[in-house]
Design a protein around this motif. Structure first.
Motif, PDB file in Angstrom:
ATOM      1  N   PHE A 223      -1.663  -6.310  -5.344  1.00  0.00           N
ATOM      2  CA  PHE A 223      -1.197  -7.274  -4.771  1.00  0.00           C
ATOM      3  C   PHE A 223      -0.385  -8.418  -5.991  1.00  0.00           C
ATOM      4  CE2 PHE A 223      -4.871  -8.478  -2.158  1.00  0.00           C
ATOM      5  CZ  PHE A 223      -5.622  -7.562  -2.283  1.00  0.00           C
TER       6      PHE A 223
ATOM      7  N   SER B 141      -5.090 -13.299  -9.373  1.00  0.00           N
ATOM      8  CA  SER B 141      -4.483 -12.491  -8.030  1.00  0.00           C
ATOM      9  C   SER B 141      -6.087 -11.122  -8.130  1.00  0.00           C
ATOM     10  CB  SER B 141      -3.423 -11.314  -8.312  1.00  0.00           C
ATOM     11  OG  SER B 141      -3.687 -11.150  -6.828  1.00  0.00           O
ATOM     12  N   LEU B 142      -6.305 -11.298  -7.012  1.00  0.00           N
ATOM     13  CA  LEU B 142      -7.250  -9.739  -7.519  1.00  0.00           C
ATOM     14  C   LEU B 142      -7.063  -9.129  -8.253  1.00  0.00           C
ATOM     15  CD1 LEU B 142      -7.721 -11.175  -4.766  1.00  0.00           C
ATOM     16  CD2 LEU B 142      -8.511  -9.449  -3.750  1.00  0.00           C
TER      17      LEU B 142
ATOM     18  N   ARG C 208     -12.136  -0.712   4.988  1.00  0.00           N
ATOM     19  CA  ARG C 208     -11.226   0.057   5.471  1.00  0.00           C
ATOM     20  C   ARG C 208     -11.387   0.666   6.897  1.00  0.00           C
ATOM     21  NH1 ARG C 208      -6.592   2.309   1.907  1.00  0.00           N
ATOM     22  NH2 ARG C 208      -8.820   4.851   2.198  1.00  0.00           N
TER      23      ARG C 208
ATOM     24  N   PHE D  91     -13.444  -1.690  -0.565  1.00  0.00           N
ATOM     25  CA  PHE D  91     -13.347  -1.695  -2.676  1.00  0.00           C
ATOM     26  C   PHE D  91     -14.039  -2.672  -2.976  1.00  0.00           C
ATOM     27  CE2 PHE D  91      -9.050   1.595  -1.664  1.00  0.00           C
ATOM     28  CZ  PHE D  91      -9.338   1.452  -0.291  1.00  0.00           C
TER      29      PHE D  91
ATOM     30  N   GLN E   3      -6.903  -3.549   5.250  1.00  0.00           N
ATOM     31  CA  GLN E   3      -8.200  -3.559   4.519  1.00  0.00           C
ATOM     32  C   GLN E   3      -8.754  -4.631   5.343  1.00  0.00           C
ATOM     33  OE1 GLN E   3      -8.878  -3.048   0.121  1.00  0.00           O
ATOM     34  NE2 GLN E   3      -7.314  -1.151   0.145  1.00  0.00           N
TER      35      GLN E   3
ATOM     36  N   LEU F 279      -8.734  -4.581  -8.854  1.00  0.00           N
ATOM     37  CA  LEU F 279      -9.616  -3.651  -7.839  1.00  0.00           C
ATOM     38  C   LEU F 279      -9.660  -2.476  -8.548  1.00  0.00           C
ATOM     39  CD1 LEU F 279     -10.531  -1.918  -5.755  1.00  0.00           C
ATOM     40  CD2 LEU F 279      -8.236  -0.279  -6.556  1.00  0.00           C
TER      41      LEU F 279
ATOM     42  N   SER G 286       0.851  -1.064   0.389  1.00  0.00           N
ATOM     43  CA  SER G 286       0.056  -0.062   0.052  1.00  0.00           C
ATOM     44  C   SER G 286       1.407   1.201  -0.120  1.00  0.00           C
ATOM     45  CB  SER G 286      -0.563   0.001   1.713  1.00  0.00           C
ATOM     46  OG  SER G 286      -1.905   1.359   1.199  1.00  0.00           O
TER      47      SER G 286
ATOM     48  N   LYS H 113      -4.656   2.151  -2.224  1.00  0.00           N
ATOM     49  CA  LYS H 113      -4.874   1.192  -2.654  1.00  0.00           C
ATOM     50  C   LYS H 113      -3.872   0.064  -2.532  1.00  0.00           C
ATOM     51  CE  LYS H 113      -5.730   3.490  -6.473  1.00  0.00           C
ATOM     52  NZ  LYS H 113      -6.355   3.214  -7.742  1.00  0.00           N
ATOM     53  N   LEU H 114      -4.655  -1.124  -2.515  1.00  0.00           N
ATOM     54  CA  LEU H 114      -3.741  -2.220  -2.194  1.00  0.00           C
ATOM     55  C   LEU H 114      -2.949  -2.672  -4.266  1.00  0.00           C
ATOM     56  CD1 LEU H 114      -5.381  -4.256   0.123  1.00  0.00           C
ATOM     57  CD2 LEU H 114      -3.737  -2.350   0.614  1.00  0.00           C
TER      58      LEU H 114
ATOM     59  N   LEU I 191      -2.770   3.792   5.410  1.00  0.00           N
ATOM     60  CA  LEU I 191      -1.392   2.575   5.162  1.00  0.00           C
ATOM     61  C   LEU I 191      -1.267   1.996   6.400  1.00  0.00           C
ATOM     62  CD1 LEU I 191       1.835   4.436   3.955  1.00  0.00           C
ATOM     63  CD2 LEU I 191      -0.484   3.419   3.249  1.00  0.00           C
TER      64      LEU I 191
ATOM     65  N   THR J 229     -13.079   1.921  -6.170  1.00  0.00           N
ATOM     66  CA  THR J 229     -13.236   2.366  -4.492  1.00  0.00           C
ATOM     67  C   THR J 229     -14.712   2.858  -4.369  1.00  0.00           C
ATOM     68  OG1 THR J 229     -10.494   3.022  -4.887  1.00  0.00           O
ATOM     69  CG2 THR J 229     -11.723   3.598  -2.818  1.00  0.00           C
TER      70      THR J 229
ATOM     71  N   TYR K 159     -13.556  -5.554  -5.581  1.00  0.00           N
ATOM     72  CA  TYR K 159     -12.510  -6.523  -6.245  1.00  0.00           C
ATOM     73  C   TYR K 159     -13.102  -7.805  -7.022  1.00  0.00           C
ATOM     74  CZ  TYR K 159      -9.271  -4.705  -2.992  1.00  0.00           C
ATOM     75  OH  TYR K 159      -7.947  -4.212  -2.363  1.00  0.00           O
TER      76      TYR K 159
END
Lengths: 114, 119
Positions: free
Chosen positions: A104, B43-44, B97, B34, B108, B46, A94, A101-102, B104, B49, B36
């Motif tokens: 991955f 993987s995820l 979140r 969020f 999440q 996004l 992050s 936002k993450l 940070l 938001t 996804y």
């Protein structure tokens, strides 16, 4: 560019042996780093997080990870694998400049053999 | 603590129908949630938001008219897949979140996902 790379798509270990799942990130900013685990058809569970405190982070279920800035790495380890550890693991980053936002990694599938 | 409930967990419907997925933070408040999408063995990704009381921010390539997001309260966000087609079949996961702490420091928390199958 900011990114995160999991170096192994699949890791297989025997029950009772150590686990090492590798993760490297790329960024000119100081990141927050997380490891999440996902069991089949489930959401993600937080294992541990690094947010600029101690570089060695202990998480749940005996997992820990060490943040090494010089190597831009955040590898996940566990001294002794258990059958229930078999799952998909995601290294996640992050960045403050992206509003938290993450990002991955591609994921590492951990298999544990009896 | 920090439980996120996602409902339904599995839905099968005919092509052309709309499907609503709910994401609730059960024991904390979340100004930001969020959404996804996850394809098999991947993987995820996004999608968007969701901010309480304002319009969602969609990632590049995500059709906002196809995937409608509403975040009406600090504990509930919904994703509606409108006029769903087989290519919309996927695993959809939400996360939230907590309100406290910086963007940070607070991780999440994820729901258990919704398996959407469009026939």
């Amino acid at each position: 560019a900011q990114s995160v790379t999991q170096l192994d798509s699949h890791v297989s270990v025997s029950e009772g042996t150590p686990v090492l799942l590798r993760c490297n990130y790329s960024s000119s900013y100081s990141p927050s780093l997380f490891w999440y685990v996902q069991h089949p058809n489930k959401g993600l569970q937080l294992l541990l997080k690094y947010t600029s405190a101690a570089t060695l982070v202990k998480g749940i279920n005996g997992f820990e990870a060490e943040f090494k800035k010089s190597e831009t790495s955040f590898h996940l380890t566990k001294p002794s694998a258990h059958m229930s550890d078999a799952a998909e693991y995601f290294c996640v980053v992050s960045f403050y400049n992206q509003g938290g936002k993450l990002i991955f990694g591609q994921g590492t599938e951990l298999s544990v053999k009896p | 603590g920090a439980v996120v409930s996602q409902h339904p967990s599995w839905v099968i419907c005919k092509s052309g129908t709309s499907v609503k997925i709910e994401c609730r933070s059960l024991d904390f408040q979340a100004t930001t949630m969020f959404w996804y999408r996850q394809f098999p063995k991947q993987s995820l990704m996004l999608m968007a938001t969701s901010n309480e009381g304002s319009k969602a921010t969609y990632e590049q390539g995500v059709e906002k008219d196809k995937f409608l997001i509403n975040h009406a309260s600090l504990t509930l966000s919904t994703l509606t897949v409108t006029s769903a087609h087989p290519e919309d079949s996927s695993f959809y996961i939400c996360s939230a979140r907590p309100l406290e702490g910086g963007v940070l420091n607070q991780p999440q928390h994820f729901g258990d996902g919704t398996r959407l199958s469009i026939l």
